[in-house]
Enzyme design. Sequence first.
Site, PDB file in Angstrom:
ATOM      1  N   VAL A 288      14.185  19.653 -28.589  1.00  0.00           N
ATOM      2  CA  VAL A 288      12.960  19.699 -27.797  1.00  0.00           C
ATOM      3  C   VAL A 288      12.370  21.101 -27.822  1.00  0.00           C
ATOM      4  O   VAL A 288      11.160  21.306 -27.946  1.00  0.00           O
ATOM      5  CB  VAL A 288      13.232  19.245 -26.349  1.00  0.00           C
ATOM      6  CG1 VAL A 288      12.016  19.512 -25.452  1.00  0.00           C
ATOM      7  CG2 VAL A 288      13.594  17.774 -26.313  1.00  0.00           C
ATOM      8  N   ALA A 289      13.248  22.103 -27.738  1.00  0.00           N
ATOM      9  CA  ALA A 289      12.788  23.490 -27.762  1.00  0.00           C
ATOM     10  C   ALA A 289      12.183  23.854 -29.109  1.00  0.00           C
ATOM     11  O   ALA A 289      11.322  24.729 -29.206  1.00  0.00           O
ATOM     12  CB  ALA A 289      13.954  24.429 -27.454  1.00  0.00           C
ATOM     13  N   ASP A 335     -30.246  21.381 -48.663  1.00  0.00           N
ATOM     14  CA  ASP A 335     -31.550  20.779 -48.899  1.00  0.00           C
ATOM     15  C   ASP A 335     -32.576  21.901 -49.004  1.00  0.00           C
ATOM     16  O   ASP A 335     -32.398  22.967 -48.415  1.00  0.00           O
ATOM     17  CB  ASP A 335     -31.876  19.850 -47.727  1.00  0.00           C
ATOM     18  CG  ASP A 335     -33.218  19.169 -47.893  1.00  0.00           C
ATOM     19  OD1 ASP A 335     -33.494  18.679 -48.993  1.00  0.00           O
ATOM     20  OD2 ASP A 335     -33.989  19.142 -46.921  1.00  0.00           O
ATOM     21  N   ASP A 609     -32.130  18.105 -43.212  1.00  0.00           N
ATOM     22  CA  ASP A 609     -32.869  17.755 -42.006  1.00  0.00           C
ATOM     23  C   ASP A 609     -33.466  16.359 -42.044  1.00  0.00           C
ATOM     24  O   ASP A 609     -33.877  15.834 -41.029  1.00  0.00           O
ATOM     25  CB  ASP A 609     -33.994  18.771 -41.753  1.00  0.00           C
ATOM     26  CG  ASP A 609     -34.998  18.845 -42.903  1.00  0.00           C
ATOM     27  OD1 ASP A 609     -34.760  18.184 -43.935  1.00  0.00           O
ATOM     28  OD2 ASP A 609     -36.008  19.554 -42.762  1.00  0.00           O
ATOM     29  N   ASP A 613     -30.893  12.954 -46.096  1.00  0.00           N
ATOM     30  CA  ASP A 613     -29.725  13.834 -46.135  1.00  0.00           C
ATOM     31  C   ASP A 613     -28.528  13.262 -45.368  1.00  0.00           C
ATOM     32  O   ASP A 613     -27.396  13.712 -45.546  1.00  0.00           O
ATOM     33  CB  ASP A 613     -30.066  15.200 -45.523  1.00  0.00           C
ATOM     34  CG  ASP A 613     -31.159  15.917 -46.272  1.00  0.00           C
ATOM     35  OD1 ASP A 613     -31.131  15.878 -47.512  1.00  0.00           O
ATOM     36  OD2 ASP A 613     -32.041  16.507 -45.634  1.00  0.00           O
ATOM     37  N   ASN A 703       8.836  28.571 -23.665  1.00  0.00           N
ATOM     38  CA  ASN A 703       7.886  27.875 -24.532  1.00  0.00           C
ATOM     39  C   ASN A 703       6.528  27.634 -23.877  1.00  0.00           C
ATOM     40  O   ASN A 703       5.476  27.866 -24.471  1.00  0.00           O
ATOM     41  CB  ASN A 703       8.459  26.525 -24.975  1.00  0.00           C
ATOM     42  CG  ASN A 703       9.398  26.663 -26.150  1.00  0.00           C
ATOM     43  OD1 ASN A 703       9.707  27.773 -26.583  1.00  0.00           O
ATOM     44  ND2 ASN A 703       9.871  25.549 -26.674  1.00  0.00           N
TER      45      ASN A 703
END
Length: 872
Positions: A288-289, A335, A609, A613, A703
């Site tokens: 777990v650690a 574009d 835009d 596109d 931790n």
Amino acid sequence: MNWHVESAESTLHRIGSSAQGLSEETAEKRLEKYGRNALMQRKPKTFAQRFIGQLKDFMVIVLLVAALVSVIVAVAGKEENGWVEPVIIVAIVILNAVMGVIQESKAEAALSALKDMSSPQAKVMRGGEKKIIDSTDIVPGDIVLLEAGDFIPADGRLVESSSLRCDESALTGESMPVEKEPSAQLDVTAQLADRVNMCYSGCAISYGRGTMVVTETGMQTEMGKIASLLANEEDTETPLQKKLSGLGKTLGLLVLALCAMVFVAGLLTLGKDGNILHIFMTSVSLAVAAIPEGLPAVVTVVLAIGVQRMVRRNAIIRRLPAVETLGSASVICSDKTGTLTQNRMTLTKAWVPGEKVCVLADDERSDGIKQMLRYAALCCDGAVETDGYGREKHIGDPTETAIVAALLSQDEKKPELDEKYPREAELPFDSDRKLMTTVHRMGDRLVSITKGAPDVVFSLCSGDTKTAAEINAGFAANALRVLAVAYKEVESASGELESDLTLMGLVGMIDPARDEVKDAIAECEQAGIRAVMITGDHIATASAIASELGILREGDEAVSGAQLAQMSDEELEGNIRKYSVYARVTPSDKIRIVKAWQQSGETVAMTGDGVNDAPALKAADIGCAMGITGTDVAKGAADVVLTDDNFATIVSAVREGRGIYDNIRKCVYFLLSCNLSEIITVFIGMLIWQVSTLEAMHLLLINLVTDALLALALGMDPIESDVMKRRPRRSDESLFSHGLSWRIGIHGAFIAAASLAAFAIGYGQSFACAQTMTFGVLALSQLVYAFSVRSENPLLSVGVFSNKYLWGAALASGFVALLVMLVPGLRDIFELTSLTGLQWLFVFLLTLAPFAGAEAEKLVMWLLKKYTNIEV
């Protein structure tokens, strides 16, 4: 069906209609057959579905398994504080998922915006009568009447028109309104932008009037095809998501292996007299650690902070991982219209007979130039208005508003000119004549002014026009749209107006590049980023703008959509690096281009835009839409919205993205070094002393309180000054590249060695003293070590005090660690003991040792890189 190949009469016959339109009965039957003229919508995901989607990440699954294991350990060991760990882990997972749901882009937004673009009502002929109906009730075969200002409700073949021009920029990227011609005979290979006998759903009528017969509705329209592309295009996984997913899977496997190794080692070292449950609990606690519980939350928070930074730089991030992806961009597909250019036609050059070409922005205008601009403006219907802030609003045809704006720049206004020289008659622009003529009263004179296509005007002028033709050719070679202006005095407005003219001169115009874009592209090149142009505009215009901006360099090529159509995907991928300009392309072409670059191993950013596109914006690794001129469709498909429509903003965003990736890498570097040190400390301790050097609660405190807080502060580290001088990292580059895995290993060993030394010193006194000293060294050494993680170069190179957040986190974490070690009540809860002065001295000396070792290692590497050719 290729309706653009058919004549108007053939189209009416094949589709079963006539100039009188459909009968109501026929229209109802066709509505049942073809369905409503609307875009198909997907059912949007619920909040719960989005939330569950966030939990599918492998790292999150590992954390949930860790929480479950912690519950098992707590129940088996009957620990009072055993529930703290799983509760904290689950809280972290929920926080991470909620933040992801809030920031994640909604795929349905693009389709909704497309639906909103359709015209709510339309004028049609039904049974010989003109009617206004809902656009959703339009069916194939309907006769639609079009006039200036109308949105086109469906795709259709033009039957007749008068001076009709359509603004198709949102669909094709064409910067100028397209002149329509119903009688045009086109080849089957004609590109969408060249189909002058067709009108398309979602586009607008900018000038004139016309009649069309509807050929396609709903999802069968060109707009519907784009909607299908958006619906079918899956969201791409960002490089960071791929790397963290890979890290999570690797950690998961390592954790399982670690559990087994520690359990077996415990059985071998403790033998049959050992407590098997205790050995199992110790191995599971260590596993777990080993998982950096705080990593997903820290990464999410660091990305969220990056979002706020980018907002201040005019970039709105719609998906959290997109912040980092910008930093890895190696190709920007941009574009042209509205992104690299101003999306506004502007007069740039003018010429009158007997004079040199005048560059309007730089040269002083002669009386002849000024007079020609006055005459040209009188022969225009467009208008330019200014608000209280001096901002211009162009109304009408862009070609005409460009002329009116040029007049305004010489402090003359068209309304005043119109009042002084009133218009008494006109011959409107006609696509056959390619001319417009107006007649004005100028004192006691009646003057006819004609403007139009140079070749046509030249043929109507008296005198030699050879020089004018040469000037026209020069303008056209620079991709300028050219108009000729001529005049004659007439006796009557009803007489012959368009013959025996006197040429006044020529005007050349173009949608010019944005002023700041050239510098931005140069900075991109310095940063190793390739900029390419993708546009629906003509190849000559696109190439001229690209050359001016530095996109089309020596040796680069421009390619058209027609040429792309002849290439297979394999051919395109093989030649993709040759092309810097892609002109006259369709929405599907744009997706092919983006994917070809991606197949070449590049991380692709796409800017745009228009509606056209949107599919490519979604297919790209990072889609950037324009916030001001951008359509809702483009914004809905994009990951990033640039609120100032400025290509240069992308450069700032890339810099932020690179800095954020560096900081996330520092977080991973720090957390894994610390977790590795904990694993080594417990594992080696068990082998040497047959006891657990630290308990699970000690590791959890370090931790979640110490490590996570410091990692978060590292995530706010200032961006290093050389970040835009580096080459982009490849999308497949490991998170642990450039020696990071080696450093994690060696630095983790430094911290573990100091911790084990503390245990050895304290073990001579008591087991509790050994654990207390080990806890102190492990917790405090990580605080100091965090400063070393800030740069791969020695700490002094980035400044000891340049990250105030790290100092705050170190002081806060140190305070918590010392509080636990010094306050009797807390000390008892964590099963620690008091230390003597000498033991505290050992703790502080051993705390500094890993930092000193890490800095010494970095100094050696830095000297080797600087003074030798050795790559490290």
